[in-house]
Design a protein around this motif. Structure first.
Motif, PDB file in Angstrom:
ATOM      1  N   ILE A   1      31.336  49.496  47.531  1.00  0.00           N
ATOM      2  CA  ILE A   1      32.547  48.770  47.149  1.00  0.00           C
ATOM      3  C   ILE A   1      32.178  47.441  46.485  1.00  0.00           C
ATOM      4  N   GLY A   2      31.216  46.732  47.073  1.00  0.00           N
ATOM      5  CA  GLY A   2      30.804  45.445  46.506  1.00  0.00           C
ATOM      6  C   GLY A   2      30.245  45.596  45.103  1.00  0.00           C
ATOM      7  N   VAL A   3      29.377  46.583  44.909  1.00  0.00           N
ATOM      8  CA  VAL A   3      28.779  46.790  43.583  1.00  0.00           C
ATOM      9  C   VAL A   3      29.847  47.227  42.581  1.00  0.00           C
TER      10      VAL A   3
ATOM     11  N   LEU B   1      21.092  41.938  39.592  1.00  0.00           N
ATOM     12  CA  LEU B   1      22.196  41.206  40.235  1.00  0.00           C
ATOM     13  C   LEU B   1      22.410  39.834  39.613  1.00  0.00           C
ATOM     14  N   ILE B   2      21.357  39.241  39.078  1.00  0.00           N
ATOM     15  CA  ILE B   2      21.466  37.864  38.564  1.00  0.00           C
ATOM     16  C   ILE B   2      22.476  37.783  37.408  1.00  0.00           C
TER      17      ILE B   2
ATOM     18  N   LEU C   1      34.314  43.601  37.537  1.00  0.00           N
ATOM     19  CA  LEU C   1      34.454  42.227  37.036  1.00  0.00           C
ATOM     20  C   LEU C   1      33.662  42.029  35.751  1.00  0.00           C
ATOM     21  N   ASN C   2      32.496  42.664  35.682  1.00  0.00           N
ATOM     22  CA  ASN C   2      31.642  42.477  34.519  1.00  0.00           C
ATOM     23  C   ASN C   2      32.129  43.260  33.309  1.00  0.00           C
ATOM     24  N   PHE C   3      32.505  44.511  33.543  1.00  0.00           N
ATOM     25  CA  PHE C   3      32.754  45.396  32.406  1.00  0.00           C
ATOM     26  C   PHE C   3      34.206  45.809  32.239  1.00  0.00           C
TER      27      PHE C   3
END
Lengths: 359, 294
Positions: free
Chosen positions: A305-307, A225-226, A313-315
Motif C-alpha cells: 500500500i505504501g509503495v 526511494l530517494i 503520487l509520483n506518476f
C-alpha cells in the motif's frame, strides 16, 4: 554489566569515522562554493564603476526608447545592487526558513549519507551475523536496538548541526553583516530542519534495512526511494495546497517554503514511527528470516500500500483540482495486482508444479 | 549449572524443524548432538541462544526461564561457525569485542591460547585457514569462562593434530566440573571417545538419548554368516541390521540377552562374532529404517 553501546561502537568504529569524513566532505563542498561566492563578492565592481556602468545602461535604454526601464535602472543604488547580487539568502512571504542564494540551507549530501549509513548498519548487522552475536549476550533486544540508536543518533545529529553551523560562522567572519540577511529565527529554522531531516533519514534507512533481507533488493529499493520520495513530496504539497488551501504553494525537501512546519511534523511522525517499527522488528523478528525478501511477512500489505501510494503520487496525473482519476487509477490497480501476486505466488507455483508432475 | 529445554518447537518456512524437543544438560558433562543432515542440530543451538525465536517451549538455566530473565543467557555461549561477522577483524579486536560481550572473558588466557598455536594478534580472522579459524573460535569459547558452551561441528575439515588439540581442550575444561559442552557433530568417531551422553535428533525431536558405556554393557554388535542368502527371522526380530554384504550380516542387538543369543544360535549361523560397538553403529541403527535390506 554489559555496555551494549560500547560493543556497537567497537563494531562500527569505521562507519562512525566514515560519517565524520562524510560531514567533512560536505563541509569541503560548501567550502568550495563559499570560496567562489566570496571571490565573486571580493571582485565586485566599485561604486564608481557601478555608477559609470549604470549611466551607460540608462543612456542605451533611452536610445532604444524604453523610458520606463531607463527610469528603473537609474533608481537602483549601489548598495541595493550589492545586496541583491551578494546577499546570502532570499526571503519569500511567510516562509519560516529562507531560501539559499549564496548561503547554505539544506545539507542534502549529509542527509543522503545518513540515510545510506542507516541502511548499511542494519544490513551489515543483520546479514553479517553481528545481530546474532548480540542476541546471545543476554541483553533484551529492545535495549540492543536503542543502544545502536544511542551510538549513531547523537553523532549524526551533532554533525547535521555542525556543518551548517560552521558555515554560518564563516559567513559572519568574512561577509558584511548586511549581506548575511539571516535572523536568529531563520538560523534556528535552518539548523532544526537539517537536524530533523538527517535524523529521520538515518532512522528510516535503518528500519528499511531491517525490513528488506535481500541485499540487492535493498540496495536498489533504497536508491530508488530517494527520487520517489523527493518527487512524491513535491506532488503531495501541490495537491495539499490545491485541495486544502492551507498552503499557498507546494514545497520540496530542498525548498520547503510554507510547507516547512508540515515537513517538520512529517519528520517527527516518520522518525517516531520508523523507530517504533524498528524496535519492534528487532525484538520480534526471528533471525532465520534475516535473508528473506521481507523479514516481517505480516507487513507485506502495508508495504504494498505504501509503495502504491508513493507511485501514485509520483506518476498519477495532477490536474487543476487534484489527481486526474483515470490515468491515476492504474497505479492502485497495479499495486493490488502485485500484492495479490506476491501473496498467492507460493500457492500458484505449488499448483503448477503438481500439474506438471501429473502431466 | 543446568540447562533445561522443554517442549521446544520451531518451524522454518513450512517445515517443522523442531518438535517438542526436551533435554537437559549440565556443567561437568559433554553431551553429543547427532542427526542426519537437515535434522535440526544447528537450528536447536540457534534457538537455545535466542537467535531464533522458538514457536513454543522454554529454555531455562537453573530454573530461570531465559525469556523472562535474558541475563541468564550470559551463562551460555554459541559462536556460529557460518555466521561470523568478524572476518575482517584482527584477533586482537576480536578479543576486545568478546571481552565487552562477556564480562568474565579472560583476555590473558585468550592471548595465551593464540600464542600457543603461533597465532598473531594482528592477523585478521578471515585470512586464517579453516583449521586456525576453528582454533580461534575454540580460544574465544574457552577464554569466555562461560559455564555452558555450544560447539557446532567443531571438527569439520580439521587435520588430526588440531582435532586432538580441541578434544584435549574440551576434556581439560570439563575435568573440574565447572564447564559443560554440547557438541553437534557428524564426526561420530570423535564424539564416541568424548561424549558422556549422546542425543539423537530425528524428525525434529530427541528420539533417543544414549550413555555409551551403558549401551556397550547391554547391547552387542555381531557379525553373522548364515548358510542361506536370506536374513533369518530371528535377526530381523531382535536386531537392527547395520550392513549386509553377501551372506555377511552385521547387526546390532539391544538388549543382547541370553534369549536373543539362543534364538540366533537356533538359526545355525556359520559364523557369529562380537565386534566393537561404536557410536556410528548406534547412529546407523537409529536411522536404519531409511535404508532397505532384502
Amino acid at each position: 554489566m554489559i555496555d551494549a553501546k560500547k560493543i556497537v561502537r567497537t563494531r562500527h568504529h569505521e562507519l562512525l569515522v566514515l560519517l565524520i569524513l562524510a560531514a567533512g566532505l560536505t563541509l569541503a563542498i560548501f567550502g568550495l562554493n563559499y570560496r567562489q561566492t566570496f571571490h565573486g563578492y571580493a571582485s565586485r565592481p566599485t561604486e564608481s564603476q557601478y555608477l559609470d556602468s549604470q549611466r551607460e545602461n540608462v543612456r542605451q535604454l533611452r536610445k532604444e526608447g524604453d523610458r520606463q526601464a531607463a527610469r528603473d535602472a537609474a533608481h537602483e543604488s549601489y548598495a541595493s545592487f550589492v545586496k541583491s547580487n551578494y546577499q546570502l539568502y532570499f526571503h519569500y512571504g511567510n516562509d519560516p526558513m529562507p531560501t539559499d542564494h549564496n548561503g547554505l540551507t539544506v545539507n542534502i549530501y549529509f542527509i543522503l549519507a545518513a540515510y545510506a549509513v542507516g541502511v548499511l548498519v542494519a544490513a551489515m548487522d543483520g546479514l553479517g551475523g553481528f545481530d546474532r552475536f548480540l542476541a546471545g549476550l543476554g541483553i533484551a533486544r529492545r535495549k540492543l536496538y536503542w543502544a545502536k540508536m544511542r551510538v549513531f543518533l547523537p553523532l549524526i545529529g551533532g554533525l547535521s548541526l555542525a556543518v551548517p553551523g560552521l558555515m554560518l560562522i564563516l559567513f559572519y567572519l568574512t561577509f558584511p553583516a548586511r549581506l548575511i540577511n539571516l535572523t536568529a529565527t531563520g538560523m534556528l529554522a535552518i539548523l532544526v530542519y537539517n537536524f530533523a531531516l538527517t535524523v529521520t533519514a538515518f532512522i528510516f534507512g535503518h528500519t528499511l534495512g531491517q525490513l528488506i533481507g535481500r541485499p540487492l533488493v535493498l540496495a536498489v529499493g533504497a536508491t530508488l526511494l530517494i527520487p520517489l520520495l523527493a518527487n512524491g513530496l513535491e506532488h503531495a504539497t501541490v495537491l495539499w495546497s490545491a485541495l486544502t488551501h492551507w498552503l499557498n504553494i507546494g514545497g520540496s525537501f530542498l525548498r520547503p517554503g510554507e510547507a516547512y512546519w508540515w515537513l517538520l511534523a512529517g519528520c517527527l511522525v516518520v522518525s517516531g514511527g520508523a523507530a517504533w517499527l524498528g524496535a519492534r522488528l528487532y525484538r520480534s523478528v526471528s533471525m532465520e528470516r534475516r535473508r528473506t525478501l521481507l523479514t516481517a511477512p505480516h507487513l507485506r500489505w502495508p508495504l504494498v500500500i505504501g509503495v502504491t501510494l508513493l507511485l501514485t503520487l509520483n506518476f498519477g496525473t495532477v490536474g487543476a483540482h487534484g489527481l486526474q482519476p483515470w490515468p491515476t487509477l492504474v497505479w492502485p490497480l497495479l499495486g493490488l495486482a502485485v500484492g495479490l501476486a506476491w501473496q498467492f505466488w507460493p500457492a500458484v507455483t505449488a499448483v503448477t508444479r503438481r500439474l506438471q508432475r501429473v502431466d | 549449572m543446568k540447562l533445561t529445554a522443554q517442549h521446544l518447537t520451531k518451524t522454518i518456512g513450512e517445515k517443522k524443524v523442531l518438535s517438542q524437543v526436551e533435554f537437559s544438560w549440565q556443567t561437568g558433562e559433554i553431551v553429543g548432538l547427532v542427526g542426519r543432515n537437515g535434522a535440526g542440530k544447528t537450528t536447536l543451538m540457534r534457538t537455545l541462544v535466542d537467535q531464533y525465536h522458538a514457536d513454543h517451549g522454554q529454555v531455562a538455566i537453573d530454573d530461570q526461564d531465559l525469556t523472562a530473565v535474558p541475563e541468564a543467557r550470559q551463562q551460555l555461549i554459541y559462536i556460529d561457525p557460518t555466521e561470523v561477522f568478524f572476518a575482517r577483524l584482527t584477533l586482537a579486536k576480536l578479543g576486545r569485542l568478546y571481552a565487552l560481550g562477556y564480562p568474565t572473558f579472560d583476555q590473558a588466557r585468550y592471548r595465551s591460547l593464540l600464542a600457543d598455536n603461533d597465532l598473531v594478534l594482528a592477523q585478521r580472522y578471515g585470512e586464517l585457514s579453516k583449521g586456525y579459524q576453528a582454533l580461534v573460535v575454540m580460544a574465544l569459547n574457552l577464554a569466555s569462562a562461560v559455564p555452558l558452551i555450544l560447539l557446532d561441528e567443531p571438527f569439520d575439515g580439521l587435520d588430526l593434530f588440531i582435532r586432538e588439540m580441541i578434544v584435549k581442550a574440551v576434556i581439560d575444561e570439563v575435568a573440574d566440573g565447572q564447564r559443560g559442552f554440547l557438541i553437534a557433530s557428524h564426526d561420530l568417531a570423535e564424539l564416541d571417545g568424548l561424549a558422556d551422553r549422546v542425543l539423537f535428533l530425528k524428525r525434529g525431536t530427541i528420539s533417543k538419548t544414549v550413555t555409551l558405556e551403558a549401551v556397550r554393557d547391554e547391547a552387542a554388535k555381531l557379525q553373522l554368516v548364515f548358510p542361506a542368502m536370506q536374513i533369518p527371522a530371528a535377526v530381523r526380530q531382535y536386531g537392527q541390521i547395520l550392513n549386509v554384504q553377501g551372506r555377511v550380516i552385521t547387526a546390532l542387538f539391544s538388549p543382547y540377552t541370553a534369549a536373543v543369543e539362543a534364538a540366533l544360535t537356533a538359526e545355525q549361523p556359520v559364523l557369529i562374532e562380537k565386534l566393537p560397538l561404536s557410536l556410528s553403529d548406534l547412529f546407523r541403527s537409529e536411522y536404519a529404517e531409511e535404508v532397505h535390506h532384502d
